[in-house]
Scaffold this motif. Structure first.
Motif, PDB file in Angstrom:
ATOM      1  N   ALA A 116       0.794  -1.352   0.370  1.00  0.00           N
ATOM      2  CA  ALA A 116      -0.077  -0.076   0.011  1.00  0.00           C
ATOM      3  C   ALA A 116       0.330   1.340   0.007  1.00  0.00           C
ATOM      4  CB  ALA A 116      -1.069  -0.082   1.399  1.00  0.00           C
ATOM      5  N   ARG A 117       2.478   1.191   0.353  1.00  0.00           N
ATOM      6  CA  ARG A 117       2.855   2.093   0.828  1.00  0.00           C
ATOM      7  C   ARG A 117       4.337   2.118   0.939  1.00  0.00           C
ATOM      8  NH1 ARG A 117       0.966   6.874   3.331  1.00  0.00           N
ATOM      9  NH2 ARG A 117       2.920   7.305   4.055  1.00  0.00           N
ATOM     10  N   PRO A 118       4.587   1.607  -0.710  1.00  0.00           N
ATOM     11  CA  PRO A 118       6.106   1.176  -1.417  1.00  0.00           C
ATOM     12  C   PRO A 118       6.973   2.664  -1.708  1.00  0.00           C
ATOM     13  CG  PRO A 118       4.412   1.328  -2.909  1.00  0.00           C
ATOM     14  CD  PRO A 118       4.036   2.038  -2.137  1.00  0.00           C
ATOM     15  N   LEU A 119       8.374   2.386  -1.334  1.00  0.00           N
ATOM     16  CA  LEU A 119       9.021   2.938  -1.415  1.00  0.00           C
ATOM     17  C   LEU A 119      10.422   2.988  -2.396  1.00  0.00           C
ATOM     18  CD1 LEU A 119      10.143   6.121  -1.052  1.00  0.00           C
ATOM     19  CD2 LEU A 119      11.503   5.324   1.312  1.00  0.00           C
ATOM     20  N   ILE A 120      10.651   3.027  -3.335  1.00  0.00           N
ATOM     21  CA  ILE A 120      12.090   2.954  -3.783  1.00  0.00           C
ATOM     22  C   ILE A 120      13.137   4.448  -2.949  1.00  0.00           C
ATOM     23  CG2 ILE A 120      13.195   2.885  -6.157  1.00  0.00           C
ATOM     24  CD1 ILE A 120      10.735   2.504  -7.802  1.00  0.00           C
ATOM     25  N   ILE A 121      14.191   3.453  -2.793  1.00  0.00           N
ATOM     26  CA  ILE A 121      15.642   3.604  -2.880  1.00  0.00           C
ATOM     27  C   ILE A 121      16.961   3.649  -3.620  1.00  0.00           C
ATOM     28  CG2 ILE A 121      17.554   4.005  -1.055  1.00  0.00           C
ATOM     29  CD1 ILE A 121      15.860   3.170   1.095  1.00  0.00           C
ATOM     30  N   ALA A 122      17.086   4.586  -4.339  1.00  0.00           N
ATOM     31  CA  ALA A 122      17.936   4.898  -5.420  1.00  0.00           C
ATOM     32  C   ALA A 122      19.617   4.186  -4.779  1.00  0.00           C
ATOM     33  CB  ALA A 122      17.325   5.490  -6.629  1.00  0.00           C
ATOM     34  N   GLY A 123      20.243   3.918  -5.436  1.00  0.00           N
ATOM     35  CA  GLY A 123      21.636   3.558  -5.079  1.00  0.00           C
ATOM     36  C   GLY A 123      22.422   4.141  -6.314  1.00  0.00           C
ATOM     37  N   GLY A 124      23.647   3.978  -6.325  1.00  0.00           N
ATOM     38  CA  GLY A 124      24.206   4.013  -7.300  1.00  0.00           C
ATOM     39  C   GLY A 124      24.283   3.177  -8.473  1.00  0.00           C
ATOM     40  N   GLY A 125      23.640   2.003  -7.735  1.00  0.00           N
ATOM     41  CA  GLY A 125      23.347   1.130  -9.117  1.00  0.00           C
ATOM     42  C   GLY A 125      22.321   1.257 -10.030  1.00  0.00           C
ATOM     43  N   ILE A 126      22.127   2.531 -10.193  1.00  0.00           N
ATOM     44  CA  ILE A 126      21.013   2.302 -10.848  1.00  0.00           C
ATOM     45  C   ILE A 126      22.089   3.911 -11.947  1.00  0.00           C
ATOM     46  CG2 ILE A 126      19.307   4.598 -11.386  1.00  0.00           C
ATOM     47  CD1 ILE A 126      18.399   2.266 -10.356  1.00  0.00           C
ATOM     48  N   ARG A 127      22.874   4.679 -10.841  1.00  0.00           N
ATOM     49  CA  ARG A 127      24.070   5.256 -12.395  1.00  0.00           C
ATOM     50  C   ARG A 127      24.990   4.444 -12.742  1.00  0.00           C
ATOM     51  NH1 ARG A 127      26.808  10.356 -10.709  1.00  0.00           N
ATOM     52  NH2 ARG A 127      28.332  10.561 -11.851  1.00  0.00           N
ATOM     53  N   TYR A 128      25.578   3.306 -12.522  1.00  0.00           N
ATOM     54  CA  TYR A 128      26.350   2.452 -12.734  1.00  0.00           C
ATOM     55  C   TYR A 128      26.016   1.532 -14.294  1.00  0.00           C
ATOM     56  CZ  TYR A 128      29.485   4.690  -9.942  1.00  0.00           C
ATOM     57  OH  TYR A 128      29.667   5.746  -8.928  1.00  0.00           O
ATOM     58  N   SER A 129      24.405   1.286 -13.692  1.00  0.00           N
ATOM     59  CA  SER A 129      23.910   0.050 -14.807  1.00  0.00           C
ATOM     60  C   SER A 129      23.426   0.972 -15.734  1.00  0.00           C
ATOM     61  CB  SER A 129      22.480   0.071 -14.024  1.00  0.00           C
ATOM     62  OG  SER A 129      21.858  -0.915 -15.144  1.00  0.00           O
ATOM     63  N   GLY A 130      23.241   2.608 -15.826  1.00  0.00           N
ATOM     64  CA  GLY A 130      22.817   3.207 -16.672  1.00  0.00           C
ATOM     65  C   GLY A 130      21.158   3.839 -16.824  1.00  0.00           C
ATOM     66  N   ALA A 131      20.201   3.006 -15.548  1.00  0.00           N
ATOM     67  CA  ALA A 131      18.787   3.221 -15.653  1.00  0.00           C
ATOM     68  C   ALA A 131      18.480   3.793 -14.730  1.00  0.00           C
ATOM     69  CB  ALA A 131      19.049   1.432 -14.148  1.00  0.00           C
ATOM     70  N   GLN A 132      18.337   5.030 -15.412  1.00  0.00           N
ATOM     71  CA  GLN A 132      17.935   6.234 -15.126  1.00  0.00           C
ATOM     72  C   GLN A 132      17.046   6.230 -15.961  1.00  0.00           C
ATOM     73  OE1 GLN A 132      21.498   6.416 -16.044  1.00  0.00           O
ATOM     74  NE2 GLN A 132      22.611   7.885 -14.458  1.00  0.00           N
ATOM     75  N   ALA A 133      16.968   6.372 -16.806  1.00  0.00           N
ATOM     76  CA  ALA A 133      15.729   6.316 -18.060  1.00  0.00           C
ATOM     77  C   ALA A 133      14.375   5.046 -17.396  1.00  0.00           C
ATOM     78  CB  ALA A 133      16.051   6.429 -19.181  1.00  0.00           C
ATOM     79  N   GLU A 134      15.327   3.967 -17.326  1.00  0.00           N
ATOM     80  CA  GLU A 134      14.085   2.599 -16.898  1.00  0.00           C
ATOM     81  C   GLU A 134      13.862   3.070 -15.736  1.00  0.00           C
ATOM     82  OE1 GLU A 134      16.421   1.860 -20.290  1.00  0.00           O
ATOM     83  OE2 GLU A 134      17.203   2.360 -18.528  1.00  0.00           O
TER      84      GLU A 134
END
Length: 630
Positions: A241-259
């Motif tokens: 009901a109350r999900p939260l994403i915590i984005a870490g450096g792995g997003i950056r190094y994967s190049g996953a910003q658009a995803e």
């Protein structure tokens, strides 16, 4: 990592010294990901002494600048920081090597190596070492250990390296060099890689097989998650009901910003960020709720307290940046760990792991969640809280009327900078009170703009790292933001910026002390001991003059009005330029909001001074809320 070679096996050999062979080998290593190929080791930093001048130094000279460009540094630690800045900005797909002599040159690498390994940034360290054949014993700068003849000061690099080898024979270089490349290109295992090179072995000739010098392409893989775990993760998201994403450096190094932007936009799940992950979403994305943890926004930390599902994407959930042991207070909270590293995907112990590349995992998880969105009431609530926080940022940045002719607060410096930069600019910081203000207040406009090293929070990182970024992408405006304490630790690489023609923009915020630790000291009963600089005892100290003496163009900004003009002038400059300002202590109106989450720093259990007694009472109150998520 998988490799491919462009030449067939041959029995031909080439007679070279070990150092010459290593440099030739490094010049022919490449990485490839998503069809993009680039040099793995793009340049070598060096300071020469007796332990490497006749080996690696001579080899670099003989190889020539085209095959292996050489960069001259002033401090060995700073050379590693510059290499780390370059590699991080390059998405960990290209790196630099660093060579030093044996002795203090080698041990000066340790701090930079620790930062690289903790942050999982590839850097190749090539320190000289004592004689392997021991024709003279002991030699200059040799550490004599009575119980072990094979120990040298380079062994101090073992615990801070992801791979370490001492090349005691020329032929040992072949397997060691290949292993070094494997680690440098492994997104899970990467960090500092050390090849210790005894000075006699560096200069020794050997008949090397030609295939050792063939071009090799190291493919940086994108592992996909297990299908069953992915299906279970999708069910967990649907049930929350109350999900939260915590984005870490792995997003950056994967190049996953658009995803990530697409995933958050489709599901409506809010995204908070760690220091390494800030910038994964633009600040104006509807799902972006800012930094999380001790330096987080009120919006993100309130969401974390009530979250029933925390999706930790590319983060290792360190205590300071996520307050992972005290912030998540919902009794029913569950965790979903998206990470390439199984060790981190299982954090905390209760986490449901999704081991895989962040970009591919978000794509596949998003496909399974097609049509799913969070409750509109939840989305509206965090959207409203997000708007409230933006108003608080505006208030902290604001300077008008009489305030324009006063010295700026630190937040007003960031506000003035916010008005000058575009998405093209990069901001570099690592230590002091600035990372906290940046994490809370900075409005990130592009994936590469926010470059804050906080895994090791290493004072002295900013200036050399900015040089590394300038070398990685010439023409991009790069700002190194430092306090006076950090500046005094490592200003000498300004000479390197001048020599290499890197037009970095240095902003020195002089608050006359170690402000961050001063605040912490006060909070834990230390009464700011040893954290303030006393102007009355240092009347001749002039940091702006010091920067000018190292070749910088310097602009002094006394007021907010001066500062705005100075920052605009610095941004337009085509040479290294410093903006110096003395900040004033913020008041409750213009200062940034206080910490939104607790950081566990133990306080004296018994004391006589009232400040420590009160601090211990507060510590016990906060520590009672610790929770192990099992």
């Amino acid at each position: 990592m998988s490799t491919s070679s462009t030449s067939s096996t041959s029995t031909r050999t080439r007679r070279l010294t070990t150092a010459q062979a290593l440099v030739a080998f490094l010049s022919r290593q490449f990485t490839e990901r998503d069809g993009r190929r680039q040099r793995l080791i793009a340049a070598t930093w060096g300071i020469f002494g007796h332990g490497n001048v006749a080996g690696i130094g001579q080899a670099l000279l003989e190889t020539g600048g085209k095959d292996m460009p050489f960069l001259q540094g002033r401090n060995e630690q700073a050379m590693v920081h510059a290499a780390v800045g370059y590699a991080r900005h390059s998405g960990r797909l290209s790196a630099h090597a660093v060579t030093t002599s044996i002795g203090p040159g080698a041990t000066n690498l340790v701090t930079g190596a620790a930062g690289a390994t903790i942050n999982r940034i590839p850097v190749l360290l090539l320190p000289g070492d004592v004689f392997a054949t021991r024709p003279a014993d002991p030699v200059l700068q040799q550490l004599e250990v009575p119980y072990a003849g094979d120990v040298s000061v380079n062994d101090a690099l073992r615990p801070v390296s992801r791979y370490y080898d001492r090349i005691a024979r020329p032929e040992a270089l072949i397997p060691a060099a290949l292993q070094a490349m494997r680690v440098l290109t492994d997104p899970v295992a990467t960090g500092a890689v050390t090849l210790a090179l005894p000075q006699d072995v560096q200069a020794e000739a050997y008949d090397w097989p030609e295939e050792f010098f063939a071009e090799r392409v190291w493919t940086v893989r994108r592992p996909r998650p297990d299908r069953d775990e992915l299906a279970a993760a999708a069910e967990a998201v649907r049930a929350a009901a109350r999900p939260l994403i915590i984005a870490g450096g792995g997003i950056r190094y994967s190049g996953a910003q658009a995803e990530l932007a697409e995933f958050a936009g489709a599901t409506g799940i809010p995204v908070a960020s760690t220091q390494a992950g800030k910038g994964s979403l633009r600040h104006d994305h509807p799902a972006d709720v800012g930094g999380v943890g001790h330096t987080g926004t009120a919006t993100a930390d309130d969401l974390a307290r009530g979250a029933d599902l925390v999706i930790a994407a590319g983060t290792r959930l360190s205590d300071f940046t996520t307050a992972s042991s005290t912030l998540f207070r919902n009794p029913d909270v569950r965790f979903l760990g998206i990470n390439l590293d199984p060790h981190d995907a299982h954090k905390p112990a209760a986490a449901r792991p999704l081991v895989g590349d962040a970009r591919e995992t978000l794509r596949e998880l998003g496909a399974l969640l097609a049509g799913h969105r969070v409750d509109p009431v939840y989305a509206a609530a965090y959207g409203s809280a997000r708007e409230d926080w933006e108003r608080r940022v505006d208030l902290a940045f604001r300077a008008e009327g009489p305030d324009l002719d006063r010295a700026p607060t630190q937040a007003q410096v960031l506000g003035a900078l916010d008005a000058v930069v575009t998405g093209e600019d990069v901001l570099v910081n690592a230590a002091g009170s600035l990372p906290g203000d940046l994490h809370k207040l900075w409005r990130t406009r592009s994936p590469l703009q926010y470059h804050v090293e906080y895994g090791y929070s290493c004072m002295g990182y900013e200036i050399p790292a900015a040089i590394g970024i300038g070398l990685a992408e010439p023409g991009r405006p790069v700002w190194a933001l430092v306090g006076d304490g950090t500046y005094l630790m490592n200003p000498t690489e300004l000479v390197t910026a001048v020599q290499e023609g890197v037009p970095l923009k240095l902003v020195i915020l002089d608050n006359r002390g170690y402000a961050s630790i001063g605040g912490l000291s006060e909070a834990v009963g230390g009464e700011r001991l040893g954290t303030a600089f006393a102007p009355e005892h240092t009347p001749g100290v002039d940091l702006a003059a010091n920067a000018a003496s190292l070749g910088m163009a310097v602009i002094r900004a006394r007021t907010v009005r001066d500062l705005r003009e100075a920052l605009a002038e610095a941004r337009a400059a085509d040479r290294p330029t410093c903006v110096y300002t003395r900040t004033r202590t913020p008041d409750t109106v213009s200062g940034p909001p206080p910490a939104q989450a607790w950081w566990d720093v133990p306080v004296a259990e018994t004391a006589t001074r009232p400040s420590a007694i009160e601090a211990r009472q507060e510590y016990d109150r906060q520590a009672a809320q610790r929770r192990r998520h099992l």
